[in-house]
Write an enzyme that holds these catalytic residues in place. Structure first.
Site, PDB file in Angstrom:
ATOM      1  N   GLU A 183       7.181   0.444  12.277  1.00  0.00           N
ATOM      2  CA  GLU A 183       7.363   1.620  11.411  1.00  0.00           C
ATOM      3  C   GLU A 183       7.801   2.842  12.228  1.00  0.00           C
ATOM      4  OE1 GLU A 183       3.926   2.296   8.943  1.00  0.00           O
ATOM      5  OE2 GLU A 183       3.544   0.162   8.700  1.00  0.00           O
TER       6      GLU A 183
ATOM      7  N   ASN B  35      -3.343  -4.625   7.110  1.00  0.00           N
ATOM      8  CA  ASN B  35      -2.808  -3.389   7.687  1.00  0.00           C
ATOM      9  C   ASN B  35      -3.948  -2.387   7.893  1.00  0.00           C
ATOM     10  OD1 ASN B  35      -0.643  -1.575   8.444  1.00  0.00           O
ATOM     11  ND2 ASN B  35      -0.978  -0.517   6.503  1.00  0.00           N
ATOM     12  N   GLU B  36      -4.033  -1.832   9.095  1.00  0.00           N
ATOM     13  CA  GLU B  36      -4.919  -0.694   9.395  1.00  0.00           C
ATOM     14  C   GLU B  36      -6.399  -0.958   9.115  1.00  0.00           C
ATOM     15  OE1 GLU B  36      -3.304   2.880   7.579  1.00  0.00           O
ATOM     16  OE2 GLU B  36      -1.269   2.335   8.140  1.00  0.00           O
TER      17      GLU B  36
ATOM     18  N   HIS C 109       5.601  -6.355   3.931  1.00  0.00           N
ATOM     19  CA  HIS C 109       4.596  -5.317   4.203  1.00  0.00           C
ATOM     20  C   HIS C 109       4.035  -4.872   2.860  1.00  0.00           C
ATOM     21  CE1 HIS C 109       2.818  -1.750   6.043  1.00  0.00           C
ATOM     22  NE2 HIS C 109       3.347  -1.053   5.061  1.00  0.00           N
TER      23      HIS C 109
ATOM     24  N   TRP D  65      11.281   3.507  10.192  1.00  0.00           N
ATOM     25  CA  TRP D  65      10.628   3.697   8.898  1.00  0.00           C
ATOM     26  C   TRP D  65      11.394   4.652   7.990  1.00  0.00           C
ATOM     27  CZ3 TRP D  65       7.772   0.170   7.092  1.00  0.00           C
ATOM     28  CH2 TRP D  65       6.885   0.373   6.017  1.00  0.00           C
TER      29      TRP D  65
ATOM     30  N   MET E 134       6.446  -3.838  -1.729  1.00  0.00           N
ATOM     31  CA  MET E 134       5.836  -5.153  -1.518  1.00  0.00           C
ATOM     32  C   MET E 134       4.358  -5.033  -1.171  1.00  0.00           C
ATOM     33  SD  MET E 134       9.046  -7.189   0.246  1.00  0.00           S
ATOM     34  CE  MET E 134       8.218  -8.747   0.394  1.00  0.00           C
ATOM     35  N   LYS E 135       3.787  -3.891  -1.532  1.00  0.00           N
ATOM     36  CA  LYS E 135       2.334  -3.707  -1.360  1.00  0.00           C
ATOM     37  C   LYS E 135       1.619  -4.199  -2.614  1.00  0.00           C
ATOM     38  CE  LYS E 135       3.190   0.188   1.680  1.00  0.00           C
ATOM     39  NZ  LYS E 135       3.368   1.664   1.767  1.00  0.00           N
TER      40      LYS E 135
HETATM   41  O1  G3I Z   1       7.617   5.076  -7.158  1.00  0.00           O
HETATM   42  C1  G3I Z   1       6.348   5.395  -7.688  1.00  0.00           C
HETATM   43  C2  G3I Z   1       6.486   6.026  -9.036  1.00  0.00           C
HETATM   44  O2  G3I Z   1       7.047   5.070  -9.932  1.00  0.00           O
HETATM   45  C3  G3I Z   1       5.122   6.441  -9.517  1.00  0.00           C
HETATM   46  O3  G3I Z   1       5.230   7.086 -10.752  1.00  0.00           O
HETATM   47  C4  G3I Z   1       4.500   7.383  -8.494  1.00  0.00           C
HETATM   48  C5  G3I Z   1       3.097   7.802  -8.948  1.00  0.00           C
HETATM   49  O4  G3I Z   1       2.132   7.356  -8.057  1.00  0.00           O
HETATM   50  O5  G3I Z   1       4.373   6.711  -7.238  1.00  0.00           O
HETATM   51  C6  G3I Z   1       5.633   6.322  -6.740  1.00  0.00           C
HETATM   52  O6  G3I Z   1       5.382   5.585  -5.581  1.00  0.00           O
HETATM   53  C7  G3I Z   1       5.194   6.334  -4.395  1.00  0.00           C
HETATM   54  C8  G3I Z   1       5.933   5.531  -3.333  1.00  0.00           C
HETATM   55  O7  G3I Z   1       5.618   5.982  -2.007  1.00  0.00           O
HETATM   56  C9  G3I Z   1       7.430   5.646  -3.610  1.00  0.00           C
HETATM   57  O8  G3I Z   1       8.143   5.176  -2.542  1.00  0.00           O
HETATM   58  C10 G3I Z   1       3.701   6.395  -4.122  1.00  0.00           C
HETATM   59  O9  G3I Z   1       3.110   7.324  -5.013  1.00  0.00           O
HETATM   60  C11 G3I Z   1       3.465   6.860  -2.706  1.00  0.00           C
HETATM   61  O10 G3I Z   1       2.073   6.777  -2.405  1.00  0.00           O
HETATM   62  C12 G3I Z   1       4.210   5.936  -1.741  1.00  0.00           C
HETATM   63  O11 G3I Z   1       4.001   6.419  -0.422  1.00  0.00           O
HETATM   64  C13 G3I Z   1       4.190   5.439   0.620  1.00  0.00           C
HETATM   65  C14 G3I Z   1       2.853   5.271   1.366  1.00  0.00           C
HETATM   66  O12 G3I Z   1       3.029   4.400   2.482  1.00  0.00           O
HETATM   67  C15 G3I Z   1       1.762   4.708   0.469  1.00  0.00           C
HETATM   68  O13 G3I Z   1       2.148   3.404   0.038  1.00  0.00           O
HETATM   69  C16 G3I Z   1       5.263   5.968   1.569  1.00  0.00           C
HETATM   70  O14 G3I Z   1       6.523   5.944   0.906  1.00  0.00           O
HETATM   71  C17 G3I Z   1       5.337   5.105   2.813  1.00  0.00           C
HETATM   72  O15 G3I Z   1       6.201   5.691   3.784  1.00  0.00           O
HETATM   73  C18 G3I Z   1       3.953   4.942   3.449  1.00  0.00           C
HETATM   74  O16 G3I Z   1       4.097   4.047   4.510  1.00  0.00           O
HETATM   75  C19 G3I Z   1       2.884   3.778   5.255  1.00  0.00           C
HETATM   76  C20 G3I Z   1       2.864   2.295   5.602  1.00  0.00           C
HETATM   77  O17 G3I Z   1       2.925   1.536   4.410  1.00  0.00           O
HETATM   78  C21 G3I Z   1       1.641   1.965   6.432  1.00  0.00           C
HETATM   79  N1  G3I Z   1       1.592   2.805   7.656  1.00  0.00           N
HETATM   80  C22 G3I Z   1       1.612   4.240   7.361  1.00  0.00           C
HETATM   81  C23 G3I Z   1       2.867   4.593   6.568  1.00  0.00           C
HETATM   82  C24 G3I Z   1       2.928   6.094   6.309  1.00  0.00           C
HETATM   83  O18 G3I Z   1       1.866   6.498   5.504  1.00  0.00           O
END
Ligand code: G3I
Length: 334
Positions: free
Chosen positions: A243, A131-132, A83, A290, A49-50
């Site tokens: 989180e 956020n942040e 979020h 989280w 939902m980002k």
């Molecule tokens: O699913 C896609 C895939 O289809 C695509 O090919 C691939 C290539 O980029 O990306 C995949 O998505 C990944 C996603 O997690 C999957 O769940 C993203 O790359 C990856 O960047 C993403 O990471 C998330 C990160 O935020 C960035 O959005 C983490 O799961 C998530 O735990 C993390 O959460 C953040 C909070 O939103 C904000 N506070 C910090 C926290 C930890 O960093």
């Protein structure tokens, strides 16, 4: 076993017990589905939902994964927290490379916020609007594309656009949150957050603060957390522990999950749940963990943290088995 939300719902002043989820975990009959329905009363999307997964180009959206998550919550009586509308780590390439004027950039952000809040009006109960936004080192606003192209008033602009869209859609109860991390240990950051919050509150544009709480088994201390959170309580704001996870290997000094760290983690979950449970009813909203199982946490794979793949931060192990951390969470609900 005792289920987390069942015990939380029996409290004198209940609150939602939340989990960060991925759309592909929600198919009926999955292990996640069973645990979510038994144990959790709120969900947040860990990623889907980002802005970057939703926003394909100006006015063009991919709602699929986000709709699945929201529909799952709505179909199962589980609260859905949104979020996050604006986050510098989640800017789609088309907007990062946007060649229009600053005014046109701001118009794109306004359109995005308006369209997403409208799309989920009445279905999503709360949003992390920004956020942040605070820089760790300086305690000033983080120098993001939003600050650079929209100026220091961008936070207030985003909250106003979200509030206006919700009200226009009749969703007058939508809760708007500011979300950040490490404010309990970084006082400059904490102070800046509250100056932002005070400014928003003066215009009735904010309802709550999200404390991410990516904590460790040692930090922040109970006193540091209470001091920080009590400032939000005093302002009449909802508090979302948004989180929560608890690293047991921040210094990367263990290569397996030792009993000593297991018990320390249990006590830290218990401590944080007790702190949250002790805040006044008016300030309660949700305490969100989280992720479900250790091997799917972001932490072991984070390049920012030096974990080399070794950490066990959540409530369930890689086989979905309950950990002592889960017991600690339950004890915190006493
Ligand atoms: O699913 C896609 C895939 O289809 C695509 O090919 C691939 C290539 O980029 O990306 C995949 O998505 C990944 C996603 O997690 C999957 O769940 C993203 O790359 C990856 O960047 C993403 O990471 C998330 C990160 O935020 C960035 O959005 C983490 O799961 C998530 O735990 C993390 O959460 C953040 C909070 O939103 C904000 N506070 C910090 C926290 C930890 O960093």
């Amino acid at each position: 076993p005792t289920f987390l939300k069942v015990k939380a719902n029996k409290l004198a002043n209940p609150f939602f017990v939340g989990m960060a989820v991925k759309a592909n975990q929600l198919d009926s009959g999955s292990k996640y589905d069973g645990i979510l329905k038994n144990e959790f009363s709120s969900i947040s999307a860990e990623y889907e939902m980002k802005m970057n997964p939703i926003s394909i180009s100006s006015g063009v959206y991919n709602w699929t994964a986000a709709d699945k998550i929201v529909a799952y919550g709505n179909a199962n009586g589980i609260n859905v927290h949104g979020h996050a509308l604006v986050w510098h780590v989640a800017v789609p390439n088309w907007l990062t490379n946007f060649s229009g004027t600053d005014a046109e950039f701001a118009a794109e952000v306004k359109k995005y916020i308006t369209d997403v809040v409208t799309h989920y009006a009445g279905k999503v109960k709360s949003w992390d609007v920004v956020n942040e936004a605070v820089d760790d080192a300086s305690g000033n606003l983080r120098n993001t594309i939003f600050l650079q192209r929209m100026g220091p008033n961008y936070i207030k602009d985003c909250f106003k656009w979200a509030r206006d869209a919700a009200n226009a859609a009749g969703d007058t109860n939508l809760l708007l949150f500011y979300n950040d991390y490490a404010t309990s240990t970084n006082i400059a950051k904490q102070n800046k957050m509250f100056s932002i919050v005070d400014d928003l509150k003066a215009s009735n544009l904010i309802d709550g603060i999200g404390y991410q709480m990516h904590n460790t088994y040692l930090s922040p201390t109970k006193t540091q957390i209470e001091t920080d959170i009590n400032r939000a309580v005093a302002k009449g704001l909802k508090i979302h522990v948004s989180e929560l996870d608890i690293q047991v290997n921040p210094a990367n000094d263990i290569s397996s999950f030792t009993n000593e760290r297991r018990l320390a983690q249990k006590e830290k979950y218990k401590e944080i749940v007790k702190i949250y449970n002790a805040i006044p009813a008016a300030n309660k909203y949700a305490l969100t963990v989280w992720g479900m199982k250790d091997n799917e946490s972001w932490i072991p794979y984070s390049t920012d943290l030096n974990h080399a793949g070794n950490d066990w931060p959540l409530l369930y192990d890689s086989n979905f088995a309950l950990k002592s951390a889960h017991t600690g969470f339950l004890e915190g609900l006493d």
